[in-house]
Design a protein around this motif. Structure first.
Motif, PDB file in Angstrom:
ATOM      1  N   ASN A 251      58.930  -0.508  23.125  1.00 29.04           N
ATOM      2  CA  ASN A 251      59.578  -0.310  24.419  1.00 29.04           C
ATOM      3  C   ASN A 251      58.539  -0.334  25.554  1.00 29.04           C
ATOM      4  OD1 ASN A 251      60.944   0.711  26.657  1.00 29.04           O
ATOM      5  ND2 ASN A 251      62.201   2.093  25.452  1.00 29.04           N
ATOM      6  N   VAL A 252      57.474   0.459  25.393  1.00 30.75           N
ATOM      7  CA  VAL A 252      56.453   0.560  26.436  1.00 30.75           C
ATOM      8  C   VAL A 252      55.745  -0.784  26.652  1.00 30.75           C
ATOM      9  CG1 VAL A 252      54.277   1.680  27.040  1.00 30.75           C
ATOM     10  CG2 VAL A 252      56.130   3.021  26.022  1.00 30.75           C
ATOM     11  N   LEU A 255      58.034  -3.187  28.443  1.00 32.99           N
ATOM     12  CA  LEU A 255      58.140  -2.714  29.830  1.00 32.99           C
ATOM     13  C   LEU A 255      56.935  -3.186  30.649  1.00 32.99           C
ATOM     14  CD1 LEU A 255      59.310  -0.695  32.039  1.00 32.99           C
ATOM     15  CD2 LEU A 255      57.881   1.037  30.980  1.00 32.99           C
ATOM     16  N   ARG A 259      56.979  -6.065  33.643  1.00 32.58           N
ATOM     17  CA  ARG A 259      56.569  -5.717  35.012  1.00 32.58           C
ATOM     18  C   ARG A 259      55.483  -6.652  35.514  1.00 32.58           C
ATOM     19  NH1 ARG A 259      55.551   0.449  35.859  1.00 32.58           N
ATOM     20  NH2 ARG A 259      55.738  -0.133  38.048  1.00 32.58           N
ATOM     21  N   PHE A 265      61.200  -2.099  37.920  1.00 37.04           N
ATOM     22  CA  PHE A 265      61.071  -1.103  36.856  1.00 37.04           C
ATOM     23  C   PHE A 265      62.355  -0.907  36.052  1.00 37.04           C
ATOM     24  CE2 PHE A 265      61.151   3.094  34.995  1.00 37.04           C
ATOM     25  CZ  PHE A 265      59.927   3.141  34.351  1.00 37.04           C
ATOM     26  N   GLN A 269      62.631  -1.701  32.100  1.00 36.38           N
ATOM     27  CA  GLN A 269      62.866  -0.623  31.141  1.00 36.38           C
ATOM     28  C   GLN A 269      64.118  -0.910  30.307  1.00 36.38           C
ATOM     29  OE1 GLN A 269      61.431   1.489  29.647  1.00 36.38           O
ATOM     30  NE2 GLN A 269      62.574   3.367  29.256  1.00 36.38           N
ATOM     31  N   THR A 270      65.148  -1.474  30.949  1.00 36.11           N
ATOM     32  CA  THR A 270      66.353  -1.834  30.197  1.00 36.11           C
ATOM     33  C   THR A 270      66.010  -2.868  29.129  1.00 36.11           C
ATOM     34  OG1 THR A 270      67.577  -1.512  32.235  1.00 36.11           O
ATOM     35  CG2 THR A 270      68.752  -2.590  30.443  1.00 36.11           C
ATOM     36  N   THR A 273      64.060  -1.280  26.301  1.00 34.58           N
ATOM     37  CA  THR A 273      64.902  -0.448  25.444  1.00 34.58           C
ATOM     38  C   THR A 273      65.707  -1.312  24.476  1.00 34.58           C
ATOM     39  OG1 THR A 273      65.094   1.073  27.300  1.00 34.58           O
ATOM     40  CG2 THR A 273      66.617   1.407  25.479  1.00 34.58           C
TER      41      THR A 273
END
Ligand SMILES: Nc1nc2c(ncn2[C@@H]2O[C@H](COP(=O)(O)OP(=O)(O)O)[C@@H](O)[C@H]2O)c(=O)[nH]1
Ligand SMILES: [Mg+2]
Length: 358
Positions: A251-252, A255, A259, A265, A269-270, A273
């Motif tokens: 996930n991180v 992300l 970005r 953001f 993040q969606t 996830t």
């Protein structure tokens, strides 16, 4: 004196008849039966075993549907027996069945357990397929020796014999996952077992192919963890949580990448996830629920339900963390409590709804 020989088999059709013939030749004077435990092999192993069983009362077959696993197959086979003694042998002719009478004698003479060993004088390991397999096997043996209560040269052997009463006594304490049923038995015993090792030469495979792949290493680690925790936490829950940890990393990572490519953001993040949840589904399907692995259309349906379950888990996570935080608990504690509850939720609900563990 009666002996059940338990043979776990998966895609061993070509080895069934030679196995029965070899046992027949090796076990003259012994009242024996053979139990093939097949996990619904696509090659028709079970049909082959039943065809032989129709002509020979000493042959039995257990066909398990919707499950996979060497250890659990052996356990079910052994528990189906009414004989005084049970032996376990691979169904691919790699173990030397002519050693069975010597193993039976060792146990009738008083040993708890007779192990066919490649690593005592007269034994031989040349049947292992590759130098890498030999290295892995040796490392595993050293680790197992450190844990086992008895000094055994070949604790990873899949070829052994014991009284059925002893097997029954230990059955409730077995982990039953993975492929090292002998080690499982030795670690399950509360007392030190009297063990005799009978040397044999490990033969190369002639028909069919090996089912052991890289994942068996993960399963071996799982068996050791389960034994260390003495079953206080289900092994599946541990694997599920580790997979969850990997999901957080994914996930991180996604992300950050998104970005860098200019996504804002919220969108990044969606995306992170969703990718993490799909990866988690895959990993759980391959590892945590390997024995109930979903394939084809059922895998797609499973993925959908999994996303739904985890989505609800995430909502609960945020709700609980918010409520705790509002009551002036620390941010870290509130967050951790929310996450812990969502992991338990995801685990419990996906076990029943996605993989339908009985
Ligand atoms: N019932 C059952 N038998 C299995 C499974 N995986 C492996 N086996 C059997 O266990 C035995 C040992 O497996 P094998 O692939 O030969 O392992 P190797 O000798 O270490 O390469 C063989 O008789 C296999 O057919 C399984 O998931 N279920
Ligand atoms: Mg083999």
């Amino acid at each position: 004196m009666s002996l059940s020989i338990i043979v776990p088999c998966y895609n061993e059709r070509a080895n069934i008849a030679p196995m029965v013939a070899a046992l027949d030749a090796a076990l003259t004077g012994i009242d024996w039966e053979v139990v093939f435990v097949d996990d619904d092999s696509p090659d028709g192993t079970a049909q082959q075993a039943r065809a032989l069983a129709a002509q020979d009362r000493r042959v039995r077959c257990i066909r398990r549907v919707g499950r996979r696993g060497l250890s659990s197959a052996v356990i079910e086979g052994a528990l189906s027996s009414s004989a005084d003694y049970v032996a376990v042998i691979d169904g691919d002719m790699q173990h030397d069945e002519t050693r069975l009478p010597a193993m039976l004698k060792a146990v009738t003479d008083g040993a708890d357990l007779a192990i066919g060993s490649r690593h005592v004088a007269g034994g031989d390991n040349t049947g292992l397929a590759s130098p890498l397999r030999v290295k892995l096997s040796n490392a595993g043996i050293r680790l197992a020796q450190m844990l086992a209560k008895a000094p055994v040269h070949d604790p990873m052997s899949g070829f052994f014999l014991l009284r059925r009463a002893l097997f029954e006594q230990l059955a409730g304490r077995l982990t039953g996952q993975g492929f090292k049923i002998l080690l499982d038995l030795m670690l399950a015993s509360p007392r030190r077992l009297a063990i005799v090792e009978v040397p044999y030469k490990f033969r190369p495979r002639t028909a069919g192919e090996s089912k052991l792949d890289a994942l068996v290493l993960a399963q071996f680690a799982g068996l050791l963890i389960d034994k260390t925790l003495r079953g206080t936490i289900p092994l599946r829950f541990i694997t599920f949580s580790l997979v969850g940890g990997v999901g957080v990393l994914i996930n991180v990572l996604v992300l950050e990448l998104a970005r860098r490519f200019g996504m804002d953001f919220g969108q990044a993040q969606t995306l992170g996830t969703i990718v993490a949840m799909i990866a988690n589904f895959q990993l759980n399907n391959q590892l945590t629920y390997r024995a109930q692995r979903l394939k084809g259309a059922r895998a797609w349906r499973g993925l959908l339900v999994f996303l739904l379950v985890c989505g609800l888990g995430a909502i609960a996570n945020i709700g609980i963390a918010r409520a705790l935080y509002a009551e002036n608990h620390g941010g870290l504690l509130s967050g951790a409590a929310g996450a812990a509850i969502s992991v338990v939720w995801n685990y419990a609900v996906s076990a029943t709804l996605v993989w339908r563990v009985r």
